[in-house]
Write a protein that holds these residues in place. Structure first.
Motif, mmCIF file in Angstrom:
data_model
loop_
_atom_site.group_PDB
_atom_site.id
_atom_site.type_symbol
_atom_site.label_atom_id
_atom_site.label_comp_id
_atom_site.label_asym_id
_atom_site.label_seq_id
_atom_site.Cartn_x
_atom_site.Cartn_y
_atom_site.Cartn_z
ATOM 1 N N LEU A 1 0.814 -1.216 0.000
ATOM 2 C CA LEU A 1 0.000 0.000 0.000
ATOM 3 C C LEU A 1 0.850 1.269 0.000
ATOM 4 N N GLY A 2 2.014 1.224 0.653
ATOM 5 C CA GLY A 2 2.896 2.392 0.602
ATOM 6 C C GLY A 2 3.326 2.699 -0.820
ATOM 7 N N GLN A 3 3.676 1.649 -1.575
ATOM 8 C CA GLN A 3 4.030 1.834 -2.979
ATOM 9 C C GLN A 3 2.828 2.301 -3.787
ATOM 10 N N LEU A 4 1.657 1.743 -3.473
ATOM 11 C CA LEU A 4 0.437 2.153 -4.167
ATOM 12 C C LEU A 4 0.178 3.639 -3.961
ATOM 13 N N ARG A 5 0.293 4.109 -2.742
ATOM 14 C CA ARG A 5 0.083 5.530 -2.471
ATOM 15 C C ARG A 5 1.079 6.388 -3.257
ATOM 16 N N SER A 6 2.338 5.937 -3.282
ATOM 17 C CA SER A 6 3.364 6.692 -4.017
ATOM 18 C C SER A 6 3.080 6.695 -5.513
ATOM 19 N N ASP A 7 2.680 5.554 -6.051
ATOM 20 C CA ASP A 7 2.393 5.469 -7.480
ATOM 21 C C ASP A 7 1.184 6.321 -7.848
ATOM 22 N N VAL A 8 0.187 6.349 -6.972
ATOM 23 C CA VAL A 8 -0.987 7.188 -7.223
ATOM 24 C C VAL A 8 -0.601 8.667 -7.118
ATOM 25 N N ALA A 9 0.207 8.999 -6.109
ATOM 26 C CA ALA A 9 0.642 10.394 -5.952
ATOM 27 C C ALA A 9 1.447 10.861 -7.157
ATOM 28 N N ALA A 10 2.203 9.944 -7.764
ATOM 29 C CA ALA A 10 2.955 10.306 -8.969
ATOM 30 C C ALA A 10 2.026 10.690 -10.111
ATOM 31 N N GLU A 11 0.810 10.162 -10.084
ATOM 32 C CA GLU A 11 -0.168 10.467 -11.123
ATOM 33 C C GLU A 11 -0.987 11.716 -10.810
ATOM 34 N N VAL A 12 -1.362 11.898 -9.538
ATOM 35 C CA VAL A 12 -2.319 12.957 -9.195
ATOM 36 C C VAL A 12 -1.744 14.021 -8.272
ATOM 37 N N GLY A 13 -0.528 13.810 -7.764
ATOM 38 C CA GLY A 13 0.031 14.740 -6.789
ATOM 39 C C GLY A 13 -0.435 14.416 -5.388
ATOM 40 N N GLY A 14 0.005 15.203 -4.431
ATOM 41 C CA GLY A 14 -0.414 14.998 -3.055
ATOM 42 C C GLY A 14 0.591 14.213 -2.239
ATOM 43 N N ASP A 15 0.282 14.072 -0.973
ATOM 44 C CA ASP A 15 1.161 13.441 0.006
ATOM 45 C C ASP A 15 0.868 11.950 0.096
ATOM 46 N N PRO A 16 1.836 11.068 -0.211
ATOM 47 C CA PRO A 16 1.576 9.635 -0.162
ATOM 48 C C PRO A 16 1.890 8.969 1.173
ATOM 49 N N THR A 17 2.407 9.735 2.135
ATOM 50 C CA THR A 17 2.786 9.131 3.408
ATOM 51 C C THR A 17 1.569 8.590 4.135
ATOM 52 N N GLY A 18 1.609 7.312 4.488
ATOM 53 C CA GLY A 18 0.467 6.677 5.123
ATOM 54 C C GLY A 18 0.126 7.274 6.476
ATOM 55 N N VAL A 19 -1.112 7.118 6.881
ATOM 56 C CA VAL A 19 -1.601 7.632 8.158
ATOM 57 C C VAL A 19 -1.204 6.676 9.279
ATOM 58 N N SER A 20 -0.651 7.205 10.351
ATOM 59 C CA SER A 20 -0.336 6.389 11.523
ATOM 60 C C SER A 20 -0.617 7.200 12.776
ATOM 61 N N TRP A 21 -0.867 6.499 13.880
ATOM 62 C CA TRP A 21 -1.313 7.134 15.112
ATOM 63 C C TRP A 21 -0.528 6.605 16.306
ATOM 64 N N PRO A 22 -0.470 7.378 17.395
ATOM 65 C CA PRO A 22 0.157 6.865 18.615
ATOM 66 C C PRO A 22 -0.713 5.789 19.252
ATOM 67 N N LEU A 23 -0.096 4.878 19.957
ATOM 68 C CA LEU A 23 -0.831 3.866 20.720
ATOM 69 C C LEU A 23 -1.029 4.393 22.135
ATOM 70 N N LEU A 24 -2.301 4.610 22.505
ATOM 71 C CA LEU A 24 -2.629 5.067 23.853
ATOM 72 C C LEU A 24 -3.211 3.900 24.633
ATOM 73 N N ARG A 25 -2.904 3.876 25.934
ATOM 74 C CA ARG A 25 -3.304 2.744 26.761
ATOM 75 C C ARG A 25 -3.650 3.222 28.174
ATOM 76 N N PRO A 26 -4.256 2.349 28.984
ATOM 77 C CA PRO A 26 -4.611 2.746 30.354
ATOM 78 C C PRO A 26 -3.436 3.345 31.108
ATOM 79 N N ASP A 27 -3.754 4.385 31.876
ATOM 80 C CA ASP A 27 -2.826 5.169 32.699
ATOM 81 C C ASP A 27 -2.081 6.242 31.910
#
Length: 360
Positions: free
Chosen positions: A216-242
């Motif tokens: 999917l990272g390559q897919l995002r980059s290949d699509v961005a090469a066609e349409v522009g935009g940021d291909p960096t995938g979305v990621s989030w911090p892991l939050l837990r109790p306390d």
């Protein structure tokens, strides 16, 4: 229709049996799929870069009215059918696959129509899945509610890729077609390449397979090469109790947006852990009480001028402005300033990149 991958239409108990067995019980998205090999004359049809609509491949009529929303989707979700990796690369096979998917979804799952919007065969042929999906893309401002990703069906276009990709990659022809289709959707709907996801980014499933998900990272980059935009995938911090802090507070507000009744105190206590588990259960995510990628991906929603509610309160609290839950001119101004300072396009709309920066 609820925003889930399960529909309430009754299962069909009448009508012709249009399936012949091919394959075994399957996990992931599609389950047991079988192929009807009629319309063999389609094998002589030339290759085409167009998407074959439901009429071309002989779709059944849907069981109920297709729900079409008056707004564009904001993301794309990639799936695999979890069926055998066929070596029949013909158009006839692609059409038979489209019919078998629809039969399975309507007769076995009890859905009103095919769940996904589009399907790409191993031969690289693209077919329309749910009725009216292609018309919605051509319109550019409408979205057909599907049944492919629990919690995301009112927001995302679903693309099935024929095959099972846990240990092998898709064929080059199929992958190229996937890039072309994603680029077309991104252009038409204004979807950013980083908003291309895999099914497992939202739900407790191995779909679209380890190998396709890794692409999917390559897919995002290949699509961005066609349409522009940021291909960096979305990621989030892991939050837990306390855990404590502004990220936890934003999470609490977002959970309230989805029906919880938490005090947004920034402390990941028992009540927050329970609310996370309930939310995960309701969206088909892995239920562990920990707020990771699936939980965040399901919780965030685009917010902008005129919106109201706990998610707006999250933005206002984080940016130190009046917390009234109303996204008015003042909130838009502080959002624009925050976006500019964070290197994000300063449009005053809180999309996923702005949420990521707010969470920190």
């Amino acid at each position: 229709m609820s925003d889930s991958s399960r529909e309430s239409a009754p299962r069909s108990t009448t009508g012709p049996n249009r399936r012949s067995l091919l394959g075994a019980a399957l996990g992931g998205c599609a389950g047991l799929l079988v192929l009807d090999l009629r319309t063999a004359a389609a094998a002589a049809m030339p290759r085409s870069s167009t998407i074959a609509d439901t009429g071309a491949w002989g779709a059944r009529a849907p069981k109920a009215t297709i729900d079409v929303l008056g707004h564009a989707p904001s993301k794309i979700v990639v799936h695999h059918t979890a069926t055998p990796n066929s070596t029949d690369y013909s158009r006839a096979h692609a059409f038979a696959l489209a019919r078998s998917v629809q039969d399975h979804h309507m007769d076995n799952n009890g859905w009103i129509d095919t769940g996904q919007h589009f399907t790409i065969s191993r031969g690289g042929y693209a077919t329309e899945g749910r009725h009216r999906s292609l018309a919605a893309v051509r319109d550019g401002s409408r979205h057909v509610v599907g049944a492919h990703t629990a919690g995301q069906n009112r927001l995302a276009v679903g693309i099935e890729n024929e095959g099972t990709y846990n240990s092998v990659d898709p064929r080059d022809t199929q992958y190229t077609r996937l890039v072309e289709l994603c680029a077309r959707l991104c252009r038409r709907y204004g979807i950013e390449p980083h908003e291309i996801y895999g099914h497992r980014d939202f739900n407790a499933t191995d779909c679209p397979g380890d190998r396709l998900h890794a692409l999917l990272g390559q897919l995002r980059s290949d699509v961005a090469a066609e349409v522009g935009g940021d291909p960096t995938g979305v990621s989030w911090p892991l939050l837990r109790p306390d855990d404590e802090g502004e990220g936890v507070r934003i999470l609490q507000y977002l959970l309230n947006e989805h029906g919880a009744s938490l005090t947004a105190d920034g402390i990941y206590g028992l009540a927050t852990e329970s609310a996370v588990g309930d939310f995960q259960r309701s969206t088909g995510a892995i239920v562990d009480g920990l707020a990771g990628n699936q939980t965040w991906n399901q919780a965030v929603r685009e917010r902008g001028s005129g919106d109201r509610g706990p998610a707006v309160r999250a933005v206002q609290h984080r940016l130190g402005t009046t917390v009234d839950g109303i996204f008015g001119p003042n909130t838009e101004t502080v959002v624009r300033s925050f976006q500019s300072a964070s290197g994000i396009s300063s449009d005053g709309v809180v999309r996923v990149r702005t949420w990521q920066a707010l969470v920190g």
